[in-house]
Scaffold this motif. Structure first.
Motif, PDB file in Angstrom:
ATOM      1  N   SER A   8       2.469  -6.495   0.303  1.00 54.64           N
ATOM      2  CA  SER A   8       2.007  -7.469  -0.685  1.00 54.64           C
ATOM      3  C   SER A   8       1.022  -6.868  -1.685  1.00 54.64           C
ATOM      4  N   LEU A   9       0.398  -5.728  -1.340  1.00 55.05           N
ATOM      5  CA  LEU A   9      -0.468  -5.063  -2.314  1.00 55.05           C
ATOM      6  C   LEU A   9       0.319  -4.649  -3.559  1.00 55.05           C
ATOM      7  N   GLY A  10       1.546  -4.227  -3.337  1.00 53.91           N
ATOM      8  CA  GLY A  10       2.371  -3.787  -4.456  1.00 53.91           C
ATOM      9  C   GLY A  10       2.825  -4.897  -5.368  1.00 53.91           C
ATOM     10  N   GLN A  11       2.595  -6.144  -4.952  1.00 52.83           N
ATOM     11  CA  GLN A  11       3.036  -7.290  -5.750  1.00 52.83           C
ATOM     12  C   GLN A  11       1.906  -7.931  -6.534  1.00 52.83           C
ATOM     13  N   LEU A  12       0.711  -7.334  -6.475  1.00 50.55           N
ATOM     14  CA  LEU A  12      -0.436  -7.872  -7.219  1.00 50.55           C
ATOM     15  C   LEU A  12      -0.348  -7.427  -8.670  1.00 50.55           C
ATOM     16  N   THR A  13      -0.070  -8.340  -9.547  1.00 51.13           N
ATOM     17  CA  THR A  13       0.207  -7.994 -10.944  1.00 51.13           C
ATOM     18  C   THR A  13      -1.039  -7.643 -11.743  1.00 51.13           C
ATOM     19  N   HIS A  14      -2.222  -8.007 -11.247  1.00 50.90           N
ATOM     20  CA  HIS A  14      -3.449  -7.719 -11.989  1.00 50.90           C
ATOM     21  C   HIS A  14      -4.226  -6.539 -11.408  1.00 50.90           C
ATOM     22  N   LEU A  15      -3.688  -5.909 -10.379  1.00 55.63           N
ATOM     23  CA  LEU A  15      -4.410  -4.856  -9.682  1.00 55.63           C
ATOM     24  C   LEU A  15      -4.627  -3.639 -10.584  1.00 55.63           C
ATOM     25  N   ILE A  16      -5.891  -3.195 -10.685  1.00 54.08           N
ATOM     26  CA  ILE A  16      -6.210  -2.021 -11.500  1.00 54.08           C
ATOM     27  C   ILE A  16      -6.890  -0.920 -10.692  1.00 54.08           C
ATOM     28  N   GLU A  17      -7.455  -1.266  -9.524  1.00 54.18           N
ATOM     29  CA  GLU A  17      -8.097  -0.246  -8.690  1.00 54.18           C
ATOM     30  C   GLU A  17      -7.714  -0.477  -7.234  1.00 54.18           C
ATOM     31  N   LEU A  18      -7.218   0.574  -6.578  1.00 54.67           N
ATOM     32  CA  LEU A  18      -6.812   0.495  -5.170  1.00 54.67           C
ATOM     33  C   LEU A  18      -7.282   1.759  -4.460  1.00 54.67           C
ATOM     34  N   HIS A  19      -8.188   1.579  -3.505  1.00 53.99           N
ATOM     35  CA  HIS A  19      -8.713   2.718  -2.757  1.00 53.99           C
ATOM     36  C   HIS A  19      -8.494   2.482  -1.262  1.00 53.99           C
ATOM     37  N   LEU A  20      -7.609   3.299  -0.682  1.00 56.94           N
ATOM     38  CA  LEU A  20      -7.268   3.197   0.739  1.00 56.94           C
ATOM     39  C   LEU A  20      -7.549   4.495   1.484  1.00 56.94           C
ATOM     40  N   GLU A  21      -8.204   5.434   0.847  1.00 56.54           N
ATOM     41  CA  GLU A  21      -8.396   6.757   1.446  1.00 56.54           C
ATOM     42  C   GLU A  21      -9.243   6.697   2.713  1.00 56.54           C
TER      43      GLU A  21
END
Length: 571
Positions: free
Chosen positions: A97-110
């Motif tokens: 579902s993270l990939g379906q967020l249309t407004h996402l600009i920053e993703l940090h999973l490291e």
């Protein structure tokens, strides 16, 4: 963090917090848009933040959250722009579902333990990092343009931008993994159908209720963690304001601002300089000791590059700002004392003079007068109330000229320093009720180890250091230029952000219009450009700003010339 009397952000970072997070209580804060719990000690599975459907930023970096996150966890969080889950212990597949967020600009999973394939994303993301997990399979094509370091530390990943080519098995793994995600998501929906139904009711209620509140207009929440410019009244019966001690503390608002920086022994006033006391360096506001500070009602202001900040109200009514700094370890106690006393002797209308300090090897406290209007950063970008409305052209010119005079004073007092200021940016310019600017966080470079200074001070984010590996007096000139452009355009400069993603590249924007009057006029904030009689003066100041941000220091004007040209501008 508040906007127009409504709580829009909850920033509780670097406080050593543990225990359960009461999501139902958070759901009652109907204007809540940002949650930052970074660098605490929370553990266990991911809390049900998906009950808070209007969140724009979820920042959980540096905790010990663990376990798998359901594949559809983010399905109802359609407003999310920033998701920071790095430095935790999450396992399982990255939620599809993270990939379906249309407004996402920053993703940090490291630096987690995510495994399996990277899900497909519907659009590019400005800033992302999947490094140091256990991911496998082919990197989705839409992510191929990012730097390879964003995927490093995952031996099973292949495909661009990595040099490791995918075998047929790698590509097949990515496809089958996404199919498996679909299957797991369906199973999850069947198992927790009743819970989801309940959540939908809660979310509908929250959405309907939020119509009575105003939408958060400050889209820069989270930039620079600008909580340092907005008050938050944090009430707690168990934690002190800051991670000074693990001792219990009851019935005090956020605890005393100095809490456990002092030991359980009593502290004395003023001048003895004992390890458990404050050392007064400026008694214009009266004299006080650590005991007074520990009894003060405290409010968390937030975090900046140099440390945490608190507001403390003494029993005498005096309000002070307390900065807790961990990175000032370059000097010993005697050298630090000499610098603080030097700061305490400074007297200038546009300079924030410290009142007292507390020294410990591992951290320092710096106490100064609290300036209630907040920082220029907040008034310019975060406040859409009366304070922002007062930022007409004469007020903005007054602020710029006041900043220039403060810098002139610093350049006289610290003329031997490479960086008489070193950390000049709008979050370190405070405003009085009359909009007189007051410079803070100046002349700290000699107190800091070089590696810490590079990480924390804005001077080291300029072309002087990034391109030429050195800083000088002219580096502060560049920072002054950024503030001038920021005030004239009304735009948040991307230069303030570590990754440069977000905001406006003020330098490039101004340089692209240089020499074309029509384009230059379009750069001006419409809220001041309407004053047509003063447009020529605005453009005159815009040209000063452009001269200050010349990328080559040798071609940049010096501070004396910048101040002279700023003083020549008339309302």
């Amino acid at each position: 963090m508040c906007f127009d009397g409504i709580i829009t952000g909850l920033h509780l970072t670097n406080m050593g917090l543990v225990g359960a997070i009461d999501i139902d209580a958070l759901a009652q804060i109907r204007g809540l848009r940002t949650i930052s719990l970074m660098n605490n000690n929370f553990s266990g599975p991911m809390p049900q933040f998906n009950k808070l459907g209007v969140l724009k930023a979820l920042l959980l970096t540096g905790n010990s959250f663990s376990g798998e996150i359901p594949a559809d966890f983010f399905s109802h969080l359609n407003s999310l722009k920033k998701v920071w889950l790095n430095e935790n212990k999450f396992t399982g597949n990255i939620p599809k579902s993270l990939g379906q967020l249309t407004h996402l600009i920053e993703l940090h999973l490291e630096n987690n333990q995510f495994n399996g394939p990277i899900p497909n994303f519907t659009q590019p993301i400005s800033s992302l990092d999947f490094s140091n997990n256990k991911l496998e399979g082919e990197i989705p094509g839409i992510l191929a343009k990012y730097n390879a370091t964003a995927f490093s530390g995952n031996d099973g990943l292949c495909g661009p931008p990595l040099e490791k080519a995918c075998s047929g098995r790698g590509a097949q793994m990515a496809l089958s993994g996404n199919s498996l995600n679909d299957e797991n998501a369906n199973n999850t929906k069947l198992i927790v159908g009743g819970v989801i139904a309940t959540m939908i009711v809660v979310l509908l209620y929250a959405l309907l209720s939020s119509k009575n509140g105003r939408e958060d207009e400050f889209s820069q929440l989270g930039k620079e963690h600008v909580g340092e410019v907005v008050e938050v009244d944090v009430r707690s019966s168990h934690k002190r304001a800051g991670n000074y001690s693990n001792s219990e503390h009851s019935n005090r608002r956020s605890g005393g601002a100095a809490s456990a920086s002092a030991s359980s022994s009593s502290s004395h006033h003023g001048k003895s300089g004992s390890m458990t006391d404050l050392v007064m360096v400026n008694e214009e506001k009266g004299s006080f000791g650590m005991a007074d500070l520990m009894k003060a009602a405290a409010e968390v202001l937030g975090n900046g590059g140099l440390g945490s900040a608190y507001k403390a109200v003494m029993t005498t009514g005096l309000s002070v700002a307390v900065k807790r700094m961990r990175e000032m370890n370059r000097m010993g106690r005697d050298g630090f004392d000499a610098e603080m006393r030097r700061f305490g002797r400074l007297r200038h209308k546009n300079i924030l003079t410290p009142l007292a300090y507390h020294y410990r090897r591992e951290e320092k406290l710096l106490v100064s007068e609290y300036i209630s209007k907040g920082s220029l950063l907040y008034v310019l970008h975060g406040d859409r109330g009366s304070s922002h409305a007062e930022l007409n052209w004469p007020t903005r010119l007054k602020i710029i000229q006041g900043i220039a005079r403060g810098l002139g004073f610093l350049y006289s007092e610290f003329s031997s320093y490479d960086l008489p200021h070193g950390n000049l940016k709008s979050s370190n310019v405070l405003l009085t009720d009359d909009h007189d600017p007051i410079l803070s966080d100046y002349a700290f470079q000699p107190l800091m180890n070089p590696a810490n200074a590079v990480q924390a001070m804005f001077a080291f984010k300029t072309p002087d250091f990034l391109q030429y590996q050195r800083v000088s007096n002219k580096t502060d000139v560049y920072c002054l230029g950024i503030i001038i452009l920021e005030i004239l355009t009304g735009k948040f400069p991307s230069q303030y952000l570590t990754n440069g993603k977000g905001g406006i590249d003020a330098v490039q924007w101004v340089m692209s219009a240089h020499g074309d009057v029509d384009q230059e006029m379009e750069l001006l904030d419409p809220e001041i450009a309407a004053s047509t009689v003063a447009v020529n003066h605005m453009l005159q100041l815009l040209h000063v700003g452009a001269a200050c941000v010349e990328s080559n220091p040798q071609q940049r004007i010096d501070m004396r010339e910048a101040i002279r040209r700023i003083d020549e501008v008339q309302v």
